[in-house]
Design an enzyme around this catalytic site. Structure first.
Site, PDB file in Angstrom:
ATOM      1  N   CYS A 276       0.713  -1.386  -0.092  1.00 55.36           N
ATOM      2  CA  CYS A 276      -0.141   0.167  -0.160  1.00 55.36           C
ATOM      3  C   CYS A 276       0.901   1.126   0.018  1.00 55.36           C
ATOM      4  CB  CYS A 276      -0.896   0.002   1.257  1.00 55.36           C
ATOM      5  SG  CYS A 276      -2.054  -1.278   1.184  1.00 55.36           S
TER       6      CYS A 276
HETATM    7  N1  LIG Z   1      -2.622  -5.893   1.828  1.00 58.32           N
HETATM    8  C1  LIG Z   1      -2.976  -5.079   2.352  1.00 58.32           C
HETATM    9  O1  LIG Z   1      -2.533  -4.611   3.498  1.00 58.32           O
HETATM   10  C2  LIG Z   1      -4.051  -4.127   1.814  1.00 58.32           C
HETATM   11  C3  LIG Z   1      -4.624  -3.126   2.503  1.00 58.32           C
HETATM   12  C4  LIG Z   1      -5.772  -2.259   1.991  1.00 58.32           C
HETATM   13  C5  LIG Z   1      -6.031  -2.347   0.691  1.00 58.32           C
HETATM   14  N2  LIG Z   1      -5.297  -3.133  -0.347  1.00 58.32           N
HETATM   15  C6  LIG Z   1      -5.410  -3.190  -1.602  1.00 58.32           C
HETATM   16  O2  LIG Z   1      -6.305  -4.266  -1.798  1.00 58.32           O
HETATM   17  C7  LIG Z   1      -6.109  -4.799  -3.284  1.00 58.32           C
HETATM   18  C8  LIG Z   1      -5.652  -6.373  -2.993  1.00 58.32           C
HETATM   19  O3  LIG Z   1      -4.501  -6.421  -2.181  1.00 58.32           O
HETATM   20  P1  LIG Z   1      -3.917  -7.952  -1.320  1.00 58.32           P
HETATM   21  O4  LIG Z   1      -3.146  -7.427  -0.416  1.00 58.32           O
HETATM   22  O5  LIG Z   1      -5.445  -8.570  -0.966  1.00 58.32           O
HETATM   23  O6  LIG Z   1      -3.494  -8.550  -2.684  1.00 58.32           O
HETATM   24  P2  LIG Z   1      -3.090 -10.233  -2.762  1.00 58.32           P
HETATM   25  O7  LIG Z   1      -2.021 -10.324  -3.732  1.00 58.32           O
HETATM   26  O8  LIG Z   1      -2.554 -10.866  -1.360  1.00 58.32           O
HETATM   27  O9  LIG Z   1      -4.358 -10.935  -3.217  1.00 58.32           O
HETATM   28  C9  LIG Z   1      -4.694 -10.745  -4.562  1.00 58.32           C
HETATM   29  C10 LIG Z   1      -5.625 -11.729  -5.079  1.00 58.32           C
HETATM   30  O10 LIG Z   1      -5.997 -11.609  -6.474  1.00 58.32           O
HETATM   31  C11 LIG Z   1      -6.073 -13.101  -6.920  1.00 58.32           C
HETATM   32  N3  LIG Z   1      -5.979 -12.466  -8.577  1.00 58.32           N
HETATM   33  C12 LIG Z   1      -5.266 -11.705  -9.473  1.00 58.32           C
HETATM   34  N4  LIG Z   1      -5.882 -11.375 -10.389  1.00 58.32           N
HETATM   35  C13 LIG Z   1      -7.167 -12.101 -10.341  1.00 58.32           C
HETATM   36  C14 LIG Z   1      -8.109 -12.030 -11.228  1.00 58.32           C
HETATM   37  N5  LIG Z   1      -8.264 -11.642 -12.749  1.00 58.32           N
HETATM   38  N6  LIG Z   1      -9.514 -12.924 -10.875  1.00 58.32           N
HETATM   39  C15 LIG Z   1      -9.321 -13.614  -9.586  1.00 58.32           C
HETATM   40  N7  LIG Z   1      -8.186 -13.349  -8.781  1.00 58.32           N
HETATM   41  C16 LIG Z   1      -7.426 -12.804  -9.198  1.00 58.32           C
HETATM   42  C17 LIG Z   1      -4.646 -13.183  -6.728  1.00 58.32           C
HETATM   43  O11 LIG Z   1      -4.344 -14.439  -7.300  1.00 58.32           O
HETATM   44  C18 LIG Z   1      -4.444 -12.960  -5.301  1.00 58.32           C
HETATM   45  O12 LIG Z   1      -4.907 -14.203  -4.405  1.00 58.32           O
HETATM   46  C19 LIG Z   1      -4.829  -4.093  -3.611  1.00 58.32           C
HETATM   47  O13 LIG Z   1      -5.410  -3.096  -4.476  1.00 58.32           O
HETATM   48  C20 LIG Z   1      -4.179  -3.371  -2.438  1.00 58.32           C
HETATM   49  O14 LIG Z   1      -3.548  -2.202  -2.638  1.00 58.32           O
HETATM   50  C21 LIG Z   1      -4.243  -4.062   0.481  1.00 58.32           C
END
Ligand SMILES: NC(=O)c1ccc[n+]([C@@H]2O[C@H](COP(=O)([O-])OP(=O)(O)OC[C@H]3O[C@@H](n4cnc5c(N)ncnc54)[C@H](O)[C@@H]3O)[C@@H](O)[C@H]2O)c1
Length: 437
Positions: A276
């Protein structure tokens, strides 16, 4: 007055008949899916990674914030399952998109994951469906990118289907605040979308804050993360300044935070990490540039924070110098490599840059991190070494990069190792062998 589609979707949400799909089952999507299941919805998780779907269906959690017992209970009760089969999206009433939003090498937004997910949603879009984007992104993504892809299917947004943005604010590893008790911001492409999305979250989390548009909701998240990036940049610069002026920056912050108003403590460190804070502000500066606006604070904070790993390596050089050793040829052991305490996430972790810079300077590197058994460095695989074993091998210098609560710092100091502490983890210890950031 609510329209027929709104009423029917609202009814299905209120009676928990609505079937909820979550696309992307990572740090954000999996806790959210479990929370929807707790709220009484039938939840299907969608991910392109078949291992994730298999683990969920077997009741196994791979996200530390999701207790396995909780996940397994939802799966056993038939409230949660996972699949890679996107054609099932058409059977959902609600679709929540939680896929990655990284930066390209050029620091431009990479929306390819969002676009792929929305293509899958568009392929089966049906009347009455509520689609929510949760991935962090620049203001305008929902109405400029997502909405045109969905309306191209012939349905009208905010009338035939609903579309909203709701930023995910979860903080992995935080024991006090989680998906359930962090207030949820919701902004729809129109009033009906806001109403339906707010009803969904109102049934699921403790507090919902509706805002007037998707752009406001998108901007809220970017303000929050830019606020952190800029304040961390400021305090990192203070740390460099204090070092030059021979002042203990940690003592300064501890004293400053006794002020009961107008000050909030931020702490210096080896650099930004995670998915993030190092990334999101650049989504905003990229978009603002299109309106002819330069985000000077974001760029400056990026420069200061981005230079911290090099500064840490410089400190390691100074520490080794005090014992008449050079970086080149020394054995340097990193204590902690995850980007923050008590999590297993190494995405963008500054420890990776520090390992690389040390290696480039000719140091021989190793690490301990109970949460990260292995990591890749320059095509090689490094394995975490048990801390007592690592200390017994007498490295030339230890660098505390992540302050995991399981570390026994008394033992670290007692080992007599020369130490660079980037987290003030050794606050109760002093001595000529401790070099603090
Ligand atoms: N990790 C954090 O602390 C956090 C906090 C707030 C917001 N975010 C935001 O949330 C979003 C997700 O982050 P995250 O940390 O959960 O990511 P992550 O990488 O942990 O998880 C994302 C998942 O999406 C899957 N994926 C990718 N493309 C796909 C598709 N086309 N169809 C289905 N699944 C698909 C991946 O395989 C993965 O399992 C990002 O935009 C991030 O900036 C993250």
């Amino acid at each position: 007055m609510s329209l027929p589609n709104t009423n029917s979707t609202l009814d299905r949400i209120r009676t928990r008949q609505a079937r909820v799909g979550v696309i992307g089952l990572g740090y954000v999507g999996l806790p959210l899916a479990v929370e929807f299941a707790h709220a009484g919805f039938d939840v299907t998780g969608f991910d392109v990674d078949p291992r994730k779907a298999e683990q969920i269906n077997a009741g196994k959690s791979y996200i530390p914030d999701v207790p396995e017992a909780d996940l397994a209970a939802c799966v056993k009760a038939g409230k949660l399952s996972a699949t890679t089969d996107m054609s099932q999206l058409g059977t959902m009433d609600v679709i929540d998109i939680c896929v990655p939003t990284p930066l390209r090498k050029t620091k431009d937004p990479d929306l390819s994951y969002v676009v792929h997910a929305v293509e899958a949603v568009a392929a089966t879009l049906k009347r009455g469906q509520l689609v929510i984007l949760e991935s962090t992104t620049y203001p305008g993504t929902t109405d400029e990118v997502v909405q045109p892809m969905l309306v191209a299917k012939g349905l009208e947004a905010d009338v035939d289907f609903f579309l909203a943005f709701s930023p995910e604010r979860v903080d992995p590893g935080n024991q006090q605040f989680n998906t359930k008790n962090i207030p949820k911001i919701v902004g729809g492409v129109g009033p009906a979308s806001t109403e339906v999305a707010a009803a969904l979250y109102g049934a699921t989390v403790q507090n919902v804050i509706p805002v007037s548009s998707t752009r406001v909701a998108e901007m809220v998240k970017l303000l929050e993360n830019t606020f952190r990036a800029v304040n961390i940049g400021l305090v990192n610069e203070m740390a460099l300044m204090c070092h030059k002026m021979n002042i203990d920056v940690w003592e300064v912050i501890d004293a400053a935070k006794t002020k009961p108003f107008g000050f909030m403590p931020f702490y210096p460190g080896p650099g930004l990490g995670g998915h993030c804070i190092p990334i999101d502000p650049f989504y905003l500066s990229w978009k603002a540039r299109q309106s002819g606006f330069e985000c000077r604070f974001i760029e400056l904070a990026g420069q200061v924070n981005g230079a911290m790993p090099e500064y840490v390596v410089q400190l390691v050089g100074e520490a080794l110098n005090s014992t008449r050793k050079a970086l080149n040829g020394s054995r340097v052991h990193l204590v902690g490599v995850a980007y923050k305490p008590n999590v297993n996430d190494v995405r963008e972790s500054p420890a990776l840059d520090i390992l690389e810079l040390l290696t480039r300077s000719g140091a021989e590197v190793s690490y301990t991190d109970p949460y990260v058994p292995e990591l890749k460095l320059d095509g090689r695989t490094l394995s975490s070494v048990d801390l007592p074993k690592a200390l017994a091998s007498r490295p030339d210098c230890g660098v505390i990069c992540t302050d995991h609560s399981v570390f026994d710092y008394q033992a670290v100091v007692d080992s007599g190792t020369l130490l660079v502490d980037t987290r003030n983890a050794l606050r109760q210890f002093t001595g000529p062998k401790i070099f603090r950031l």
